[in-house]
Design a protein around this motif. Structure first.
Motif, PDB file in Angstrom:
ATOM      1  N   VAL A 143       0.830  -1.202   0.000  1.00 22.03           N
ATOM      2  CA  VAL A 143       0.000   0.000   0.000  1.00 22.03           C
ATOM      3  C   VAL A 143       0.869   1.259   0.000  1.00 22.03           C
ATOM      4  O   VAL A 143       0.475   2.298  -0.532  1.00 22.03           O
ATOM      5  CB  VAL A 143      -0.969   0.003   1.208  1.00 22.03           C
ATOM      6  N   GLU A 144       2.068   1.168   0.576  1.00 22.75           N
ATOM      7  CA  GLU A 144       2.936   2.347   0.603  1.00 22.75           C
ATOM      8  C   GLU A 144       3.300   2.823  -0.798  1.00 22.75           C
ATOM      9  O   GLU A 144       3.544   4.018  -1.021  1.00 22.75           O
ATOM     10  CB  GLU A 144       4.205   2.076   1.429  1.00 22.75           C
ATOM     11  N   GLN A 145       3.334   1.911  -1.759  1.00 19.56           N
ATOM     12  CA  GLN A 145       3.633   2.298  -3.135  1.00 19.56           C
ATOM     13  C   GLN A 145       2.485   3.107  -3.730  1.00 19.56           C
ATOM     14  O   GLN A 145       2.696   4.132  -4.380  1.00 19.56           O
ATOM     15  CB  GLN A 145       3.913   1.051  -3.975  1.00 19.56           C
ATOM     16  N   GLU A 146       1.251   2.636  -3.490  1.00 15.41           N
ATOM     17  CA  GLU A 146       0.063   3.394  -3.913  1.00 15.41           C
ATOM     18  C   GLU A 146       0.052   4.769  -3.260  1.00 15.41           C
ATOM     19  O   GLU A 146      -0.223   5.785  -3.900  1.00 15.41           O
ATOM     20  CB  GLU A 146      -1.200   2.645  -3.495  1.00 15.41           C
ATOM     21  N   PHE A 147       0.340   4.769  -1.957  1.00 18.06           N
ATOM     22  CA  PHE A 147       0.331   6.015  -1.189  1.00 18.06           C
ATOM     23  C   PHE A 147       1.329   7.014  -1.775  1.00 18.06           C
ATOM     24  O   PHE A 147       0.999   8.186  -1.988  1.00 18.06           O
ATOM     25  CB  PHE A 147       0.668   5.711   0.271  1.00 18.06           C
ATOM     26  N   SER A 148       2.533   6.569  -2.031  1.00 14.44           N
ATOM     27  CA  SER A 148       3.585   7.439  -2.549  1.00 14.44           C
ATOM     28  C   SER A 148       3.207   8.027  -3.901  1.00 14.44           C
ATOM     29  O   SER A 148       3.394   9.227  -4.158  1.00 14.44           O
ATOM     30  CB  SER A 148       4.897   6.662  -2.653  1.00 14.44           C
ATOM     31  N   GLN A 149       2.645   7.186  -4.763  1.00 15.70           N
ATOM     32  CA  GLN A 149       2.260   7.649  -6.098  1.00 15.70           C
ATOM     33  C   GLN A 149       1.154   8.687  -6.037  1.00 15.70           C
ATOM     34  O   GLN A 149       1.216   9.730  -6.710  1.00 15.70           O
ATOM     35  CB  GLN A 149       1.819   6.452  -6.946  1.00 15.70           C
TER      36      GLN A 149
END
Length: 400
Positions: free
Chosen positions: A218-224
């Protein structure tokens, strides 16, 4: 001159060494044996009642019973006796189901379950869009009374979650309580894809990021999505973790690293006192921020809000949280089952445990029962808690 030893002297020294070694070994072994014997006697006394009950059942009980089922129930009760709602005993079948779930071989009906603040029942805190549950008419804040006819109140949190999930195509019957009326829903399980992060730009260039959970990746989605809002000109940010059931600590840390200055983010301490500390680096977003939380913001969601609050970089708006401050470890047992046991405590950057305490918002705000029931379809202008957060941010933006 070199000293010479006779054969007799050498044998005598050897015998002395052997005797000395034997005495030391005997002493150590005796101490160890006595300690173990004391522990054994203590344990035997503790479990004498269980032994006595088992013997009485074997001797007098006229009905049929399954020894393994009785042992499973005894172990479930033993763990429940800790008073920790997050710890549980899993039977061999339940443990296998959990392992399959972790490997992705499972399906569900699209609901997120949480324990009510008083621990008396389970509440459905989220219903995934286009899921079997939503299509059947199940709503957020419905109470989950039973699964396949078995009382949910008698199940641990993990047991209940595992009962709801299963193989794709299989069926599960949920008994739901809404406004005093019970209704049964028989649903077919299927693979449900739940977005981890949703984002949108609100009026006044205030970015809104809704974090559904702190699940893997989820951190990847969040960062994007955070970067997209910044690229689009966001001048302030609102992070919504209401009804967020938590997730993985490394995901939490990676997300907070983008928002916090250099320093401690969270620490974890086990029973032996061994601690692990997670930190953030210097690079971070420097905009006015607010976090929305409610009583169903749990675990990682609480620490997300608490960390931003402690560093003074965000205003927390909403309701007092539940207070889940323990981390669980899955421990396989020789009999085939497993313990999902709380083995560590989480602490905030300032060393505060949230277990049973939760966090208090800087600005308290609530939603009506009607709006809670329509939470996932509320428009921004209808959301009183969001509007309160926007009010706070607009004030901060005008002062800068």
């Amino acid at each position: 001159m070199k000293k010479r030893f006779t054969l007799g002297s050498t044998l005598m020294l050897l015998m002395l060494a052997v005797v000395t070694t034997f005495n030391i070994t005997f002493y150590v072994a005796s101490e160890y044996y006595n300690a173990r014997l004391g522990n054994f006697e203590e344990m035997e006394g503790e479990y004498q009642q269980l032994k006595e009950v088992s013997q009485l059942v074997d001797k007098y009980f006229v009905g049929e019973y399954d020894k393994q089922e009785m042992m499973d129930q005894a172990l479930k009760g033993y763990i429940q006796g800790t008073g920790d709602q997050w710890s549980s005993y899993l039977t061999e079948e339940e443990y296998k189901a959990v392992m399959e779930k972790r490997e992705g071989v499972y399906a569900g009906v699209g609901i997120t379950i949480s324990t009510a603040t008083d621990g008396s029942y389970y509440v459905i805190t989220a219903v995934t869009e286009d899921s079997p549950a939503q299509k059947a008419g199940i709503q957020p804040l419905d109470l989950l009374v039973a699964v396949d006819g078995e009382s949910a109140a008698e199940m641990s949190f993990d047991d209940l979650s595992d009962r709801v999930k299963g193989e794709p195509g299989s069926e599960v019957t949920l008994t739901i309580l809404r406004e005093g009326v019970q209704q049964k829903y028989t649903l077919q399980r299927e693979e449900v894809q739940t977005p981890g992060v949703k984002a949108q730009m609100l009026e006044g260039n205030i970015g809104l990021i809704r974090i559904e959970s702190f699940s893997k990746n989820v951190e990847q989605e969040f960062s994007q999505k955070l970067q997209q809002l910044l690229d689009d000109g966001a001048q302030a940010l609102v992070f919504d973790v209401r009804f967020n059931p938590g997730g993985f600590v490394d995901v939490l840390v990676n997300m907070l690293d983008e928002l916090l200055p250099k320093g401690t983010v969270i620490s974890i301490t086990d029973k032996a006192g061994e601690s692990t500390t997670y930190s953030s680096d210097e690079e971070c977003v420097k905009l006015p921020m607010a976090v929305l939380c409610n009583e169903y913001s749990i675990s990682a969601a609480e620490f997300f809000a608490a960390s931003l609050q402690e560093y003074g970089v965000a205003t927390v708006v909403g309701e007092h949280t539940l207070g889940k401050g323990y981390a669980q470890t899955m421990i396989p047992l020789t009999g085939g089952g497993a313990l999902n046991l709380s083995t560590s405590r989480y602490y905030t950057a300032k060393g505060v445990s949230l277990a049973g305490v939760g966090i208090t918002p800087d600005v308290e705000s609530s939603l009506s029962e009607d709006k809670l029931n329509r939470f996932y379809t509320l428009q921004p202008e209808e959301d009183d808690q969001l509007q309160k957060a926007l009010e706070v941010l607009r004030q901060q933006m005008s002062e800068n």
